[in-house]
Design an enzyme around this catalytic site. Sequence first.
Site, PDB file in Angstrom:
ATOM      1  N   HIS A 219       0.836  -1.201   0.000  1.00 34.56           N
ATOM      2  CA  HIS A 219       0.000   0.000   0.000  1.00 34.56           C
ATOM      3  C   HIS A 219       0.869   1.248   0.000  1.00 34.56           C
ATOM      4  CE1 HIS A 219      -3.281  -2.727   1.222  1.00 34.56           C
ATOM      5  NE2 HIS A 219      -4.084  -1.787   0.764  1.00 34.56           N
TER       6      HIS A 219
ATOM      7  N   LYS B  99      -0.599   4.741   4.623  1.00 38.46           N
ATOM      8  CA  LYS B  99      -1.443   3.778   5.350  1.00 38.46           C
ATOM      9  C   LYS B  99      -0.860   3.525   6.734  1.00 38.46           C
ATOM     10  CE  LYS B  99      -3.890  -0.621   4.876  1.00 38.46           C
ATOM     11  NZ  LYS B  99      -5.172  -0.001   5.266  1.00 38.46           N
TER      12      LYS B  99
END
Length: 269
Positions: free
Chosen positions: A155, A159
């Site tokens: 990600h 995040k």
Amino acid sequence: MVRIAIAGAAGRMGRNLVKASHLNPEASVTAGSERPESSLVGVDVGELCGEGKFDVFLTDDLTKEVDNFDVVIDFTAPVSTLANLELCKQHGKSIIIGTTGFSEEERELIDEAAKQVPVVMAPNYSVGVNLVFKLLEKAAKVMGDYCDIEIVEAHHRHKVDAPSGTAIGMGEAIAGAMGNKLSDVAVYAREGITGERTKDEIGFATIRAGDIVGEHTAMFADIGERVEITHKATDRMTFANGAVKAAVWLHSKPAGFYTMTDVLGLNEL
């Protein structure tokens, strides 16, 4: 027409949720919230997502708009999601939860709330990811007893939780299909002299870099062959569209705890 309130409407995901709700012919954005200290409180939510004026203005407290929505969509953080869940309990509203990173105790609060109001909770609202969950169950039943199983997820740098809720959902699908609890077989980090891999463990590896929207791979590795089931997201709108689809579906449902498997009818496959 389902009236939708977007929690955290000024954030990256929030803006996509506003846009997805606006573009869905069965939904309408009628409220949006943001943190009290946000400089965007009072701004038209339509302008936030580049869709023009909706005459719906960002509030710092959804309680002020409680008569103007049917369903809350919340992809924020555990503390604020639980506050909005309590609001929904008090006023008989439905809620879509896309927030991840809940503790076991917080999950129990959500389960209790679902006895009073309709709740959809999923680690990922993409149709493709939820199909992957189903494929993983089937793969685990065929290959799980003799393959090494590893899950790799990547990600963007912003995040804040790891591994992702989707990666955990993949692990839960695999472990459940094999008659195990994920907490009994998961290995979330390896470093130093770890010893040989045990037969039943499901390993997780996490990458955080750049602007990766979301990539997940489950690996079933044997001697001489390896099966990989991968999902790659390139646009957050895929998650937003799925969440709005869930909100429309949930509006007519009684109190209960639902997942995207229910929304998409995947149990019938």
